[in-house]
Design a protein around this motif. Structure first.
Motif, PDB file in Angstrom:
ATOM      1  N   HIS A  36       0.927  -0.894  -0.047  1.00 18.67           N
ATOM      2  CA  HIS A  36       0.027   0.488   0.084  1.00 18.67           C
ATOM      3  C   HIS A  36       0.905   1.860  -0.465  1.00 18.67           C
ATOM      4  O   HIS A  36       0.143   2.139   0.871  1.00 18.67           O
ATOM      5  CB  HIS A  36      -1.192   0.238   1.446  1.00 18.67           C
ATOM      6  CG  HIS A  36      -1.935  -1.072   1.366  1.00 18.67           C
ATOM      7  ND1 HIS A  36      -3.077  -1.135   0.253  1.00 18.67           N
ATOM      8  CD2 HIS A  36      -1.569  -2.103   2.107  1.00 18.67           C
ATOM      9  CE1 HIS A  36      -3.248  -1.951   1.288  1.00 18.67           C
ATOM     10  NE2 HIS A  36      -2.794  -2.771   1.535  1.00 18.67           N
ATOM     11  N   PHE A 144     -11.800   0.837 -15.744  1.00 18.38           N
ATOM     12  CA  PHE A 144     -11.027   1.327 -14.537  1.00 18.38           C
ATOM     13  C   PHE A 144     -10.306   2.299 -15.006  1.00 18.38           C
ATOM     14  O   PHE A 144     -10.280   3.844 -14.306  1.00 18.38           O
ATOM     15  CB  PHE A 144     -10.402   0.215 -13.438  1.00 18.38           C
ATOM     16  CG  PHE A 144      -9.715   0.834 -12.878  1.00 18.38           C
ATOM     17  CD1 PHE A 144      -9.711   1.520 -11.648  1.00 18.38           C
ATOM     18  CD2 PHE A 144      -7.481   0.856 -13.007  1.00 18.38           C
ATOM     19  CE1 PHE A 144      -9.613   1.578 -10.482  1.00 18.38           C
ATOM     20  CE2 PHE A 144      -7.347   1.438 -12.175  1.00 18.38           C
ATOM     21  CZ  PHE A 144      -7.436   1.632 -10.883  1.00 18.38           C
ATOM     22  N   ASP A 175      -2.885  -9.247 -12.485  1.00 16.10           N
ATOM     23  CA  ASP A 175      -2.959  -8.610 -10.703  1.00 16.10           C
ATOM     24  C   ASP A 175      -1.980  -8.368 -10.187  1.00 16.10           C
ATOM     25  O   ASP A 175      -1.184  -9.883  -9.595  1.00 16.10           O
ATOM     26  CB  ASP A 175      -3.332 -10.064 -10.319  1.00 16.10           C
ATOM     27  CG  ASP A 175      -5.007 -10.385 -10.905  1.00 16.10           C
ATOM     28  OD1 ASP A 175      -5.676  -9.249 -11.976  1.00 16.10           O
ATOM     29  OD2 ASP A 175      -5.190 -11.478 -11.233  1.00 16.10           O
ATOM     30  N   ALA A 202      -6.390   5.633  -7.307  1.00 13.74           N
ATOM     31  CA  ALA A 202      -6.588   4.583  -6.889  1.00 13.74           C
ATOM     32  C   ALA A 202      -6.207   3.119  -7.259  1.00 13.74           C
ATOM     33  O   ALA A 202      -6.736   2.453  -6.518  1.00 13.74           O
ATOM     34  CB  ALA A 202      -7.763   4.650  -8.422  1.00 13.74           C
ATOM     35  N   ILE A 203      -5.107   2.841  -8.027  1.00 15.75           N
ATOM     36  CA  ILE A 203      -4.869   2.025  -8.236  1.00 15.75           C
ATOM     37  C   ILE A 203      -3.597   1.203  -6.613  1.00 15.75           C
ATOM     38  O   ILE A 203      -4.155   0.005  -5.843  1.00 15.75           O
ATOM     39  CB  ILE A 203      -3.234   1.709  -9.164  1.00 15.75           C
ATOM     40  CG1 ILE A 203      -3.553   1.946 -10.562  1.00 15.75           C
ATOM     41  CG2 ILE A 203      -2.566   0.257  -9.198  1.00 15.75           C
ATOM     42  CD1 ILE A 203      -2.728   2.829 -11.629  1.00 15.75           C
ATOM     43  N   ASP A 205      -5.238   2.629  -3.750  1.00 18.97           N
ATOM     44  CA  ASP A 205      -6.004   2.105  -2.701  1.00 18.97           C
ATOM     45  C   ASP A 205      -7.144   0.710  -3.649  1.00 18.97           C
ATOM     46  O   ASP A 205      -7.770   0.098  -3.060  1.00 18.97           O
ATOM     47  CB  ASP A 205      -7.244   2.981  -2.903  1.00 18.97           C
ATOM     48  CG  ASP A 205      -7.097   4.266  -2.961  1.00 18.97           C
ATOM     49  OD1 ASP A 205      -5.815   4.528  -2.321  1.00 18.97           O
ATOM     50  OD2 ASP A 205      -7.498   5.134  -3.269  1.00 18.97           O
ATOM     51  N   ARG A 206      -6.703   0.134  -4.443  1.00 19.02           N
ATOM     52  CA  ARG A 206      -7.465  -1.527  -5.009  1.00 19.02           C
ATOM     53  C   ARG A 206      -6.242  -2.320  -3.728  1.00 19.02           C
ATOM     54  O   ARG A 206      -6.300  -3.848  -4.569  1.00 19.02           O
ATOM     55  CB  ARG A 206      -6.694  -1.683  -7.024  1.00 19.02           C
ATOM     56  CG  ARG A 206      -7.889  -0.727  -7.533  1.00 19.02           C
ATOM     57  CD  ARG A 206      -7.583  -0.337  -9.052  1.00 19.02           C
ATOM     58  NE  ARG A 206      -8.100  -2.433  -9.583  1.00 19.02           N
ATOM     59  CZ  ARG A 206      -8.774  -2.488 -10.293  1.00 19.02           C
ATOM     60  NH1 ARG A 206     -10.147  -2.309 -10.174  1.00 19.02           N
ATOM     61  NH2 ARG A 206      -8.287  -3.388 -10.416  1.00 19.02           N
ATOM     62  N   THR A 208      -2.864  -2.222  -4.779  1.00 15.03           N
ATOM     63  CA  THR A 208      -1.292  -2.151  -5.477  1.00 15.03           C
ATOM     64  C   THR A 208      -0.524  -1.218  -5.339  1.00 15.03           C
ATOM     65  O   THR A 208      -0.612  -0.320  -5.051  1.00 15.03           O
ATOM     66  CB  THR A 208      -1.755  -2.814  -6.925  1.00 15.03           C
ATOM     67  OG1 THR A 208      -2.467  -3.421  -7.342  1.00 15.03           O
ATOM     68  CG2 THR A 208      -0.553  -2.268  -7.988  1.00 15.03           C
TER      69      THR A 208
END
Lengths: 289, 591
Positions: A36, A144, A175, A202-203, A205-206, A208
């Protein structure tokens, strides 16, 4: 801003050195990226940022040092690195130009699907299921990155900014636990840069983690939790954006105060003189016509 | 119809009023039709009997067909009801091309008569009328208004006659077709393939070279006309929509071919074409999909053929075994596969030109090895230059391939039997190609072809996938090889050269793929048919064959680098200026 990782770091590079013959492009660089986390890697041109990236992704085998991902040493093969969970984009966009946008993302699914040649030839229910699942995932990633309407366009026909986004979507299709972005805003206007900033957040927050190389200082300092500065193949400082921004040596490296053989006043004067001379020459030529 | 800066002329390169041009066109086409019913020469020494007044014969039928097509397109240009479907993209370019085809075929015929018989004196008045009428038709077609108004690029490209001429050949925009009921669309596809079968059998059955040249001129230009008129686009939209119907129709049409033939020699020719086409399709996996330039591909055909010959029960075979056919096929495929992996494993780490050179070397090594395993310079396995002759006829479940059988009241001879068997193999290869392309594996191959570094960064094991493509290609060639050995009953080393005058050899195989269109299914089949038919029909230009072949390849690469049958991807790649790129999405079906 700093999010200290509670678990161990995701990526650990220890003493990475890369030599090309007599030239040492990267010298004993240590770097960690935690889960994160958005980590930035900056440095002047030729500082060895991309070389360091290539060492991480297996494109180059580092002369010395190791790179571990989640505790296991990464093999120096790009496809195995991707399989392990590190995806990347390229400084000069490298899409598959004559494949459609959707197909580009589907290629990114390669490591996460297993259907071989025989199941493709027999087209059993398992194959159809896997193809459908891949396509769904790819479409989700296109949504996305706001590329859904372009799914059937050839990648080569996309405008520049969308090609950058497609490259990110393609990388995310595997992934990855860690995404490496090599100058994602190169050639973008300020508005596109801001969109990219939002996208990278945003990435993260997903789930990654992101390691990003960039020239654009504002972009890096806005975005990153931690920034490392690479100068002449060596890591100069590392820390929060505030620390790095305040560091004199960084300012020196960027603003041109002589630093270990960086172009000094003399050289600058020389270049300027040459430029003026060239201009004068040009003007003279113009007069002749 | 006028531009913004330069007033664009409302006519083609010839300045005639449109009404006058149309009247001239109709007159010319009608006159040309009429002239084919007259005598063109006085003696039957020119093949095809063009001496009869009252009905057309030989090459006159080509002119007749061309003129009739021109007339149809011209009438469609008049907006006659019931003919408008012929030219959805505009009538001028197709009319011009059919008129050009008629003109070229007619003038070729007259020139051939004059050359064969020694002088223009051998032409009858009918011939002169045909020459004049076809020229008149072409001239009138050149004055028609172009399908798309001339774009002078804001005055930077003023309409010179040459630019206008080139512009006259460009197609207009094809509006989307009205959706028809499924049965009607199926019927259209079936009709298209029936027509294709008729054209193909006509070409194969041409008895003398002159007729074949005339046929080739007219067919080529008419197909170009269909491309310009928008019918090809509409048909390919239909075939993309009903893919399985199309595949079935194609193979039913192909299976009907032996029924149309009475001469076994022509069926033999068709069988050879089919073998050549199947191998070319296998090579397309390697070259077209994975982008690996293989210059020794014919060796895999040879491995299959030799493996099948050795286990065929031929008295000359070093191994005195007689496998049943299914086992022989498996042996051939397995042998090629092993050979493919053995060659591929060390060489596929190379890229581009290096791979081409190494495969070229391996192809020759195979041939020379077969030559040397003759008992004197090596162990006696292949019988050296003599090869393995007397391969017995196949017999599957009591069906003897050497005998003539009656199917639907038509006798199907030996070659007809093998043609049908080979067609089954072709179906297998087409299915394998199609299914492999549209899968994770096929996408990975294309990705490697596009950018190998990026592909590996996506987690693709490039080496393994390239080896897979190489092995699959080899196995498909091995399959064709086993049947080829039985068709020609002999396996000799000199059939499997790098280059030669008789296909299949590696150079011709590659040419068939590139000429036809890389990465497509139809392309290599069309390319193979052309490359096989042209040399075998035009034996009178035997000495210049390779020269003409080279010339044709250069011209093709200059004017149509994507090949005869363009992959839509390739079309976008090479003609970005003309293709409506950017806003027009590439649908999966079209790709």
């Amino acid at each position: 801003m700093t999010t200290t990782a509670t678990a161990g770091p995701l990526l650990t590079a220890t003493g990475v050195t890369m030599r090309f013959g007599g030239l040492t492009a990267v010298r004993t660089v240590d770097l960690t990226v935690g889960p994160h986390e958005i980590v930035g890697l900056i440095g002047p041109n030729g500082a060895g940022k991309t070389t360091f990236f290539n060492c991480l992704t297996g494109l180059y085998t580092p002369t010395e040092g190791t790179v571990t991902y989640q505790g296991t040493t990464l093999p120096p093969k790009p496809h195995l690195v991707t399989q392990a969970g590190i995806a990347r984009t390229f400084q000069n966009i490298r899409l598959f130009p004559n494949m459609t946008v959707l197909e580009n993302v589907l290629v990114g699914r390669h490591t996460r699907t297993k259907e071989g040649l025989f199941s493709a030839l027999l087209r059993g229910p398992a194959f159809r299921r896997a193809e459908r699942a891949s396509e769904e995932r790819a479409m989700e990633l296109l949504a996305f990155t706001d590329l859904t309407p372009k799914r059937d366009h050839l990648a080569r026909n996309l405008p520049y900014g969308e090609q950058r986004k497609l490259e990110i979507a393609r990388a995310l299709a595997s992934d990855p636990g860690l995404l490496l972005l090599d100058e994602p805003t190169a050639g973008m206007n300020p508005q596109e840069t801001r969109t990219t900033e939002t996208l990278v957040r945003a990435i993260r927050d997903r789930g990654t983690a992101v390691l990003v190389i960039e020239h654009d200082m504002r972009f890096i300092f806005n975005l990153c939790d931690r920034v490392a500065v690479l100068v002449q193949g060596e890591k100069l400082v590392e820390g929060t954006p505030e620390t790095v921004q305040a560091d004199e040596r960084v300012i020196a490296a960027y603003l041109g105060t002589p630093f270990e053989g960086a172009p000094g006043q003399e050289e600058i004067a020389e270049v300027e003189a040459a430029e003026t001379a060239a201009e004068n020459h040009h003007d003279a030529e113009g007069d002749h016509r | 119809m006028t531009g913004t800066h330069h007033p664009t002329p409302p006519h083609g390169p010839l300045p005639l009023p449109t009404t006058g041009a149309r009247i001239l066109l109709l007159t010319g086409a009608t006159l040309t039709i009429a002239s084919t019913f007259l005598a063109w020469t006085w003696t039957t020494r020119f093949p095809g009997n063009l001496t009869v007044t009252g009905y057309p014969g030989g090459l006159q039928t080509i002119t007749l067909a061309g003129a009739a097509l021109t007339l149809l397109h011209a009438l469609a240009g008049h907006g006659i009801r019931g003919l408008r479907w012929l030219t959805p993209a505009g009538p001028t370019a197709p009319t011009l091309l059919t008129a050009l085809g008629t003109f070229a075929a007619t003038w070729y015929t007259l020139a051939a008569i004059a050359l064969d018989l020694g002088g223009l004196a051998n032409l009858e008045p009918g011939g002169y009328i045909a020459a004049a009428a076809s020229l008149l038709t072409l001239a009138a077609a050149l004055a028609l208004p172009p399908d798309r108004p001339y774009d002078d690029h804001n005055g930077t490209r003023p309409p010179t006659p040459w630019r206008l001429l080139r512009h006259s050949f460009t197609a207009g925009h094809t509006p989307p077709a009205k959706p028809l009921p499924t049965w009607a669309e199926t019927l259209i596809i079936a009709a298209a393939f029936a027509l294709g079968l008729f054209l193909f059998s006509y070409g194969i059955d041409t008895e003398y070279g002159e007729l074949f040249v005339g046929y080739l001129i007219l067919t080529g230009l008419t197909l170009a006309a269909l491309g310009r008129s928008g019918l090809t686009t509409r048909l390919s939209n239909l075939t993309a929509k009903h893919r399985n119907t199309t595949l079935t129709a194609a193979f039913v049409a192909a299976a009907c071919f032996p029924l149309t033939q009475t001469n076994d020699a022509y069926t033999n020719l068709a069988t050879s074409i089919l073998i050549f086409a199947t191998v070319a399709l296998g090579l397309n996996v390697v070259v077209g999909l994975a982008g690996l330039l293989d210059l020794g591909y014919v060796a895999f055909l040879g491995v299959g053929a030799y493996a099948a010959a050795l286990v065929s029960g031929s008295p000359e075979s070093a191994i005195g075994v007689h496998f049943p056919f299914w086992a022989a096929i498996l042996t051939g495929i397995a042998a090629s596969l092993v050979f493919g992996v053995l060659i591929g494993a060390p060489t596929l780490r190379l890229r581009g030109d290096y791979l081409a050179i190494v495969t070229l070397g391996f192809g020759e090594i195979f041939r020379i090895t077969m030559l040397n395993l003759n008992g004197k310079t090596g162990p006696d396995i292949t019988n050296g230059a003599m090869g393995i002759p007397n391969i017995p006829e196949l017999n599957i479940l009591g069906f003897d391939f050497g005998k003539t059988h009656d199917i639907l009241g038509t006798p199907i001879g030996r070659f007809g039997n093998y043609y049908l068997l080979m067609l089954l193999a072709t179906i297998v290869v087409v299915l394998v190609f199609r299914r492999a392309t549209e899968s994770r594996i096929g996408r990975a191959w294309i990705a490697i072809r596009e950018d190998e570094t990026a592909a590996t960064a996506m987690g693709i094991n490039a080496f393994r996938l390239k080896l897979l493509a190489f092995a699959l290609g080899a196995a498909l060639a091995g399959l064709a090889g086993t049947i080829q050995a039985h068709v020609i009953t002999t396996a000799t080393p000199d059939q499997y050269q790098f280059a030669g005058t008789v296909p299949p050899n590696s150079a011709f195989l590659l040419a068939a793929v590139i000429l036809g269109g890389m990465g497509t299914i139809t392309g290599p089949i069309v390319g193979a048919a052309l490359l096989y038919l042209i040399p075998s029909k035009m034996d009178f230009m035997q000495d210049y064959q390779l020269l003409l072949f080279g010339l044709a390849l250069i011209l093709l690469m200059r004017f149509r680098p994507e090949g005869l049958v363009a992959d839509r991807r390739k079309q976008l790649e090479f003609h970005e200026d003309t293709a409506p790129t950017g806003n027009v999405p590439l649908t999966k079906a079209e790709a």
